[in-house]
Design an enzyme around this catalytic site. Structure first.
Site, PDB file in Angstrom:
ATOM      1  NE  ARG A 104       8.243  -2.949  -8.463  1.00  0.00           N
ATOM      2  CZ  ARG A 104       7.764  -1.850  -9.024  1.00  0.00           C
ATOM      3  NH1 ARG A 104       7.491  -1.812 -10.313  1.00  0.00           N
ATOM      4  NH2 ARG A 104       7.552  -0.763  -8.299  1.00  0.00           N
ATOM      5  CG  HIS A 131       4.422   0.377  -4.275  1.00  0.00           C
ATOM      6  ND1 HIS A 131       5.795   0.261  -4.091  1.00  0.00           N
ATOM      7  CD2 HIS A 131       4.259   1.038  -5.456  1.00  0.00           C
ATOM      8  CE1 HIS A 131       6.412   0.824  -5.109  1.00  0.00           C
ATOM      9  NE2 HIS A 131       5.510   1.296  -5.950  1.00  0.00           N
ATOM     10  CD  GLN A 134       4.538   5.830  -5.601  1.00  0.00           C
ATOM     11  OE1 GLN A 134       5.194   5.198  -6.410  1.00  0.00           O
ATOM     12  NE2 GLN A 134       4.478   7.157  -5.610  1.00  0.00           N
ATOM     13  CG  ASP A 219      -2.382   1.769  -8.545  1.00  0.00           C
ATOM     14  OD1 ASP A 219      -1.716   2.110  -9.542  1.00  0.00           O
ATOM     15  OD2 ASP A 219      -2.120   0.750  -7.874  1.00  0.00           O
ATOM     16  CB  CYS A 259       1.891   5.089  -7.525  1.00  0.00           C
ATOM     17  SG  CYS A 259       0.949   3.805  -8.380  1.00  0.00           S
ATOM     18  NE  ARG A 287       9.040   5.128  -5.183  1.00  0.00           N
ATOM     19  CZ  ARG A 287       8.767   4.050  -5.934  1.00  0.00           C
ATOM     20  NH1 ARG A 287       7.821   4.116  -6.849  1.00  0.00           N
ATOM     21  NH2 ARG A 287       9.397   2.902  -5.751  1.00  0.00           N
TER      22      ARG A 287
HETATM   23  N1  NVA Z   1      -0.888  -1.441  -8.435  1.00  0.00           N
HETATM   24  C1  NVA Z   1       0.152  -1.286  -9.414  1.00  0.00           C
HETATM   25  C2  NVA Z   1       1.204  -0.326  -8.926  1.00  0.00           C
HETATM   26  C3  NVA Z   1       2.327  -0.075  -9.898  1.00  0.00           C
HETATM   27  C4  NVA Z   1       3.384   0.838  -9.365  1.00  0.00           C
HETATM   28  C5  NVA Z   1       0.753  -2.646  -9.743  1.00  0.00           C
HETATM   29  O1  NVA Z   1       0.965  -3.431  -8.814  1.00  0.00           O
HETATM   30  O2  NVA Z   1       0.984  -2.922 -10.916  1.00  0.00           O
HETATM   31  N1   CP Z   2       5.260   3.801  -9.093  1.00  0.00           N
HETATM   32  C1   CP Z   2       6.131   2.808  -9.384  1.00  0.00           C
HETATM   33  O1   CP Z   2       6.528   1.999  -8.532  1.00  0.00           O
HETATM   34  O2   CP Z   2       6.574   2.840 -10.670  1.00  0.00           O
HETATM   35  P1   CP Z   2       7.429   1.712 -11.411  1.00  0.00           P
HETATM   36  O3   CP Z   2       6.545   0.502 -11.576  1.00  0.00           O
HETATM   37  O4   CP Z   2       7.802   2.341 -12.731  1.00  0.00           O
HETATM   38  O5   CP Z   2       8.639   1.382 -10.587  1.00  0.00           O
END
Ligand code: NVA
Ligand code: CP
Length: 304
Positions: A104, A131, A134, A219, A259, A287
């Site tokens: 990540r 992502h 997800q 989101d 998500c 997930r």
């Molecule tokens: N768009 C959000 C998704 C988090 C799971 C982010 O990148 O923070």
């Molecule tokens: N939806 C998601 O990826 O959650 P986290 O940021 O908690 O991993």
């Protein structure tokens, strides 16, 4: 032989994605029935997190432990990555020790570079651009509740961000119509939009977008790394909240997905996320099951 990576939904073909969702449903049934199934005994997943996470970390770590394997949490704070060791070197070293690596991070190119130098499968666990893990969970929860998503109307309301981009890829791979409602200046990536073509339409009015929708999703307005834009974004995105007025024009049996983490009163009203259309807790649980199916596919192959 080059390992198989999962950096975007386009790395699997349509048939594989469908089998993966079906397998995730089966693995969920097995888990709920208390069946022990350990296809990844003695295997290790390396998990590199350069951004925060609750669901992704816990689902991957628990999934590996349920599969009889092990997961290692690696943060830049306490690895040499944070002190400037090149991605290429880290990839070469880690992939000689672990069996699969999950990352990540910010730039999508970083995950691509890592994959290029890795001897083992690399999984994108969120970049600024995509992502995909997800979406596996999202497709699973839709399938569980409403069957095949092919031909359905899916509506994404909000920022043209990593989740939006992954929905755009999903529209191509799972054959649904996607309508994106976003404010001007916050459109999804234009190159991807051109690539996806007819499967996606971009509009400015969330009510127009949601009319007759089978699935509505949103989101956060400010993603990780955009914290300093929060106040400005709250103003720009205010007309794009998913609330009762939006859900009222969707199909009566439309599902609402998010998500998570969610901000009630911003991108979604409490009445919607805690209301009858919402399946966000099952979506979050998936997930675990969907990523177990992904790990199985990448490491040992799905059973026939
Ligand atoms: N768009 C959000 C998704 C988090 C799971 C982010 O990148 O923070
Ligand atoms: N939806 C998601 O990826 O959650 P986290 O940021 O908690 O991993």
């Amino acid at each position: 032989m080059n390992p198989r990576h999962f950096l975007t939904l386009m790395d699997l073909d349509k048939g594989e994605l469908r089998r993966l969702v079906a397998r995730a449903i089966e693995l969920k049934r097995m888990q709920h029935a208390g069946e022990i199934y350990e296809p990844l005994k003695n295997r290790t997943l390396g998990m590199i997190f350069e951004k925060s996470s609750t669901r992704t970390r816990v689902s991957f770590e628990t999934g590996m432990s349920q599969f009889g394997g092990h997961a290692l949490f690696l943060s830049p704070r306490d690895t040499q990555l944070g002190r400037g060791e090149p991605i290429e070197d880290t990839a070469r070293v880690l992939s000689r020790m672990v069996d699969v690596i999950m990352i990540r991070t910010f730039e999508h190119e970083k995950v691509e570079l890592f994959a290029e130098y890795s001897q083992v499968p690399v999984i994108n666990a969120l970049t600024d651009m995509y992502h995909p893990c997800q979406l596996l969970a999202d497709m699973q929860v839709y399938h569980e509740h409403r069957g095949d998503v092919a031909g359905k109307k899916v509506v994404y309301i909000g920022d043209g961000n990593n989740m939006c981009h992954s929905y755009m890829n999903a529209a191509r791979q799972f054959d649904f119509q996607l309508v994106v409602a976003c404010p001007e200046g916050y459109d999804p990536d234009p190159t991807l939009t051109a690539e996806v073509g007819d499967a996606v339409r971009i509009v400015r009015d969330p009510i127009e977008a949601a009319a007759g929708a089978d699935l509505v999703t949103t989101d956060v307005w400010a993603s990780m790394g955009q914290e300093e834009e929060q106040k400005k974004r709250e103003q720009v995105f205010a007309p794009f909240q998913v609330n009762d007025a939006v859900m009222a024009v969707a199909n009566p049996d439309a599902l609402f997905l998010h998500c998570l983490p969610a901000h009630r009163g911003e991108e979604v009203s409490a009445s919607v996320i805690d209301g009858p259309h919402s399946v966000v807790w099952e979506q979050a649980e998936n997930r675990l099951h969907a990523q177990k199916a992904l790990l199985e596919l990448l490491l040992v192959g799905l059973p026939d």
